[in-house]
Design an enzyme around this catalytic site. Structure first.
Site, PDB file in Angstrom:
ATOM      1  N   GLY A   1      -1.724  -6.911   1.900  1.00 46.87           N
ATOM      2  CA  GLY A   1      -2.458  -5.690   1.611  1.00 46.87           C
ATOM      3  C   GLY A   1      -1.709  -4.889   0.590  1.00 46.87           C
ATOM      4  N   GLY A   2      -2.224  -3.702   0.286  1.00 45.64           N
ATOM      5  CA  GLY A   2      -1.570  -2.859  -0.688  1.00 45.64           C
ATOM      6  C   GLY A   2      -0.176  -2.468  -0.217  1.00 45.64           C
TER       7      GLY A   2
ATOM      8  N   GLY B   1       1.902  -4.190   1.686  1.00 46.15           N
ATOM      9  CA  GLY B   1       2.907  -5.236   1.769  1.00 46.15           C
ATOM     10  C   GLY B   1       2.336  -6.508   2.357  1.00 46.15           C
TER      11      GLY B   1
ATOM     12  CB  VAL C   1       1.548  -8.947   7.943  1.00 47.32           C
ATOM     13  CG1 VAL C   1       1.945  -9.121   9.396  1.00 47.32           C
ATOM     14  CG2 VAL C   1       1.282  -7.494   7.635  1.00 47.32           C
TER      15      VAL C   1
ATOM     16  CE  LYS D   1       3.441  -2.400   7.713  1.00 43.03           C
ATOM     17  NZ  LYS D   1       2.325  -1.610   8.248  1.00 43.03           N
TER      18      LYS D   1
ATOM     19  CG  ASP E   1      -5.624   3.876   5.945  1.00 46.63           C
ATOM     20  OD1 ASP E   1      -6.847   3.987   5.697  1.00 46.63           O
ATOM     21  OD2 ASP E   1      -4.887   3.059   5.377  1.00 46.63           O
TER      22      ASP E   1
END
Ligand SMILES: *[C@@H]1O[C@H](CO)[C@@H](O)[C@H](O)[C@H]1NC(C)=O
Ligand SMILES: *[C@@H]1O[C@H](CO)[C@@H](O)[C@H](O)[C@H]1NC(C)=O
Ligand SMILES: *[C@@H]1O[C@H](CO)[C@@H](O)[C@H](O)[C@H]1NC(C)=O
Ligand SMILES: *[C@@H]1O[C@H](CO)[C@@H](O)[C@H](O)[C@H]1NC(C)=O
Ligand SMILES: *[C@@H]1O[C@H](CO)[C@@H](O)[C@H](O)[C@H]1NC(C)=O
Ligand SMILES: *[C@@H]1O[C@H](CO)[C@@H](O)[C@H](O)[C@H]1NC(C)=O
Ligand SMILES: *[C@@H]1O[C@H](CO)[C@@H](O)[C@H](O)[C@H]1NC(C)=O
Ligand SMILES: *[C@@H]1O[C@H](CO)[C@@H](O)[C@H](O)[C@H]1NC(C)=O
Ligand SMILES: *[C@@H]1O[C@H](CO)[C@@H](O)[C@H](O)[C@H]1NC(C)=O
Ligand SMILES: *[C@@H]1O[C@H](CO)[C@@H](O)[C@H](O)[C@H]1NC(C)=O
Ligand SMILES: *[C@@H]1O[C@H](CO)[C@@H](O)[C@H](O)[C@H]1NC(C)=O
Ligand SMILES: CC(=O)N[C@H]1CO[C@H](CO)[C@@H](O)[C@@H]1O
Length: 736
Positions: free
Chosen positions: A422-423, A425, A427, A441, A538
């Protein structure tokens, strides 16, 4: 604390921390008891523990001598008791061995003449008896009866049973009560047995499907009858039987009179009085495990390593033979799961420990220049600062992993181990040394703002523990980018589960409702119950993980904010995900918990419709799901966009209730949105099937106007929702 006191106390800390370190070291150097010097401890794959041994010098005495026959090349080595023909398949230090014993069979030709038969017997040496509860005498056949003859001392015993049947259809898989199979218990404490199988009519009536009878004493559970056994047993030679053993034909008090020959050699062992026939036995005392027959055989069990062995809530201290529950330094209580547990205890000690930790961080940085740079870069100081500020012993809960540990767990961050990108980082899935599966992560870049988000998440997750929040296990700050280690949640994100057609089939309305209620519950908890309110900022389906039983686990607290209790609003940089972002917050930058309510509303709609928050492949008015949903509600066309396979008579009412709730959450004005607590309560009411007491009177009035294409200013709102809410809401207000 001024610098003066610091200088004074640091040497004490050093000593204290060193002692702690030494404590863990001695625990690791656990001496494992080896078999007797120069003695082999296995025969092939069969372990041979003392008092058994493969040579006279290795066994306690001749009765425990095991002969290992390794000369057969085609087969695995076989172990025999003493030099008799008694074959052993397993030895247990609890006082039992498994012996492989021949089975009796009795076979006939179609014309009724005997073809072959045998009458096996076994005669056990001293100190061995056949266990009467673990074994059963068994007969298999359709024209069959048989006997087992046993001796105890100079007494003879015999018992038997009958197995018959007319056709193969009579027989039942797994049933052994007279049809084709019979079983009976054997006399206790016998030392020799002989088994015989006889026939009534030489199998003349059943010869087309059965021409043999079988008799044997077998470990219960090692044989389960199947009709196929009528023929298949013809090719089986031996079956296991449980035999008890003991040391000498003495009771414990007698044996203890002669310490030189007393077999319970370990200091932490206990003697167990004999059952008749076999001799006494030794066991490790409670809290110890190992071999009681060896001088240092019984080793302390570390109850703290296995949660099922202790009942400590948090802090468990192992000691010789037992363990103790205690509370970490900054807590009080007895630490037991079922009683007081541990309560935070804000005291001076907190500051001392924090200082101790800081001191060691400083030292470590002096020593390891490389790691130092990374640590600083990765917000180590920021972490320290925040930890100190938050006055909690958050350290207790978070393990600091080493970089090599995590490298190993992820196979050096191999591509195959990536589970999400994802933006924020990447996982990775990781397997720790104790085989525990974790998610790791890793920040994408060495970007200070990202690193701050990581530290932020670390701080937040150390403050909250909840079954619907993904559990943070630890972190690692000594790599180039910081790493966070979480429990592994196996069933992917809610986003995948809704939008992947293969998966969404499994996501019934009931499960969706459960996920919604759980997510609402945990958000309500974050907003109110946690000591300092936390705004997630979020909330989206991609940040809600599901485990195998569809329990929701909220994750990704990188953007979250702790709201100081004296401030209900906080001005921040707008952050979040388009499609879920609170329009009011977008305009004002005023962060309140109502922003989460809006985002949650979008997730609700996603659950209801199976549509994505933003779908650019749709006509313009359908791109933004929240707007489109409100539009369809207004046009009374709700069921046109509800995920079709969920709608039925039973769910229709609930779907309407949840849609109304979603509508309230999506109110453009934060003040008009219900609190998360109220949303959670309403969802619970819907789930329990009851009517919600405070929504019944306001359905007809349209409270939300369309706002696409229009400015916020031109819209008017009705406030009727608020009126009905205030009373329910009183409990909440006091938190702010
Ligand atoms: C047993 O030990 C004795 C003395 O230690 C030794 O003389 C003897 O050879 C050993 N026997 C075997 C079979 O190893
Ligand atoms: C080992 O087993 C084989 C085959 O069963 C037998 O021929 C041999 O004599 C046995 N050896 C010993 C040492 O008992
Ligand atoms: C083992 O066999 C040897 C000779 O074959 C015999 O002298 C000895 O008594 C036997 N030992 C036992 C315990 O039966
Ligand atoms: C042998 O016995 C031990 C202890 O009872 C058990 O854990 C193990 O599974 C057994 N092994 C076999 C091959 O039956
Ligand atoms: C019965 O059958 C066996 C082999 O099938 C045969 O050897 C035997 O002679 C027969 N006996 C009689 C009495 O027919
Ligand atoms: C059964 O077989 C035995 C031994 O082969 C024989 O003596 C006996 O007569 C047979 N009985 C019947 C009923 O066939
Ligand atoms: C027989 O076996 C059972 C089950 O393993 C065990 O609980 C029992 O103590 C044994 N009996 C004797 C006399 O050792
Ligand atoms: C027990 O049976 C054996 C043969 O199976 C026999 O020699 C012995 O005399 C019997 N003992 C008693 C007490 O009946
Ligand atoms: C009995 O039959 C079942 C089913 O064919 C088989 O799995 C099992 O191994 C048989 N038992 C024995 C002792 O042969
Ligand atoms: C142990 O055995 C001896 C002699 O057989 C007997 O006198 C004594 O009472 C027994 N002790 C116990 C505790 O059973
Ligand atoms: C041992 O045998 C004696 C006499 O047969 C009996 O009274 C006693 O209860 C038995 N002990 C056990 C532990 O079975
Ligand atoms: C990826 C994964 O683990 N999927 C599982 C999700 O849960 C369902 C039901 O328990 C399983 O069938 C899937 O295999």
């Amino acid at each position: 604390m001024n610098t003066h006191t610091l200088i004074l106390v640091f040497p004490i800390f050093t000593a204290y921390c060193l002692l702690l370190a030494l404590g863990t070291l001695t625990q690791q150097c656990n001496l494992k008891e080896k078999p007797k010097l120069n003695c082999r401890d296995r025969c092939g794959d069969i372990p041979i523990p003392y008092p058994f041994g493969l040579t006279e010098n290795c066994s306690l005495n001749e009765y425990f001598l095991v002969t290992c026959n390794e000369t057969t090349h085609s087969h695995r080595p076989k172990a025999y008791l003493m030099n008799k023909s008694i074959q052993i398949s397993n030895i247990s230090l609890d006082g039992q061995i498994r012996v492989l014993q021949y089975i009796a069979h009795d076979c006939y030709a179609p014309n009724g003449t005997s073809v072959s038969d045998n009458i096996p017997w076994i005669d056990l040496p001293n100190h061995y008896t056949i266990n009467n509860t673990a074994n059963k005498f068994t007969i298999v056949g359709c024209d069959t009866y048989g006997y087992v003859y046993g001796t105890r001392g100079n007494r003879n015993y015999s018992t038997g049973c009958t197995a018959t049947c007319n056709t193969k259809d009579d027989l039942l898989e797994g049933s052994c009560n007279g049809l084709g199979c019979c079983q009976t218990t054997i006399p206790k404490e016998i030392t020799s047995v002989k088994v015989v199988s006889y026939s009534f009519d030489n199998y003349t009536d059943v010869n087309d499907f059965n021409n043999c009878g079988y008799a044997f004493v077998v470990e219960e559970g090692a044989f389960s009858f199947s009709p196929a056994n009528l023929t298949s047993l013809r090719h089986v030679k031996k079956l296991p039987m449980v035999v008890d053993w003991g040391i000498e034909k003495k009771n414990c008090s007698e044996a203890q009179k002669h310490m030189s020959s007393y077999a319970c050699k370990s200091r932490n062992s206990e003697c167990f009085d004999p059952s008749n026939g076999s001799g006494y036995r030794c066991f490790c005392k409670k809290g110890y495990e190992g071999n009681p027959y060896l001088p240092h055989g019984c080793q302390d069990i570390d109850e703290c390593k296995d949660p099922s062995l202790n009942n400590c809530k948090r802090h468990c201290e192992n000691n010789e033979g037992s363990y103790r529950c205690s509370c970490p330094k900054l807590y009080h209580g007895d630490g037991k799961k079922d009683s007081l547990g541990c309560y935070p205890d804000k005291s001076l000690e907190l500051k001392l420990v924090a200082a101790c930790w800081a001191y060691f961080e400083l030292r470590r940085r002096k020593l390891i220049k490389m790691k130092q740079t990374f640590f600083l870069q990765n917000g180590g100081l920021l972490l320290q600062e925040k930890l100190m500020k938050h006055d909690r012993s958050s350290l207790e809960m978070v393990k600091i992993f080493t970089s090599s540990e995590l490298k190993k767990a992820t196979n050096n961050f191999h591509e195959n181990m990536i589970i999400a990108k994802g933006g924020y980082g990447i996982v990775y899935k990781g397997v720790l040394q104790n085989n525990k599966i974790v998610a790791i992560k890793k920040s994408r870049e060495v970007d200070p703002s990202q690193i701050e988000q990581f530290i932020n998440e670390l701080i937040i997750l150390t403050q909250v523990r909840h079954r619907n929040i993904v559990c943070l296990l630890g972190c690692c700050l000594e790599t180039q980018v910081p790493l966070l280690v979480y429990e592994f949640i196996g069933n992917g994100t809610l986003y995948e589960n809704i939008h992947n057609k293969d998966k969404s089939r499994f996501l019934s309305w009931e499960k969706r409702l459960k996920i919604a209620a759980e997510t609402a519950g945990v958000l309500s908890y974050l907003h109110s119950a946690a000591s300092t309110p936390i705004i997630h900022r979020d909330i989206k389906s991609a940040n809600i993980l599901l485990d195998a039983v569809f329990t929701a686990k909220v994750s990704d607290f990188g953007a979250s904010r702790l709201v100081p209790t004296d401030q209900a609003q906080l001005s921040t940089m707008v952050q979040g995900t388009l499609g879920y972002l609170d329009p009011e917050y977008m305009q004002t930058s005023q962060l309140t918990e109502k922003s989460d309510v809006y985002s949650f509303g979008v997730v609700l709609v996603e659950l209801l419709t199976g549509r994505k928050a933003l779908s650019y492949d749709k006509p313009e008015e359908e791109i933004n799901l929240a707007n489109f949903f409100l539009y369809t509600l207004r046009k009374d066309r709700l069921f046109e966009i509800i995920e079709q396979n969920m709608v039925c008579d039973e769910t229709r009412e609930q779907i309407i209730e949840v849609s109304k709730l979603a509508k309230k959450c999506l109110n453009v004005r934060g003040d008009n949105r219900p609190t998360m607590k109220k949303v959670a309560m309403e969802l619970d009411v819907v789930r329990l099937g009851g009517r919600n007491p405070w929504t019944k009177d306001e359905d007809d009035q349209e409270e939300i106007e369309s706002w696409f294409g229009e400015g916020l200013d031109s819209i008017s709102f009705s406030d009727d929702y608020n009126d009905s809410v205030t009373v329910q809401d009183d409990g909440m207000r006091s938190y702010y």
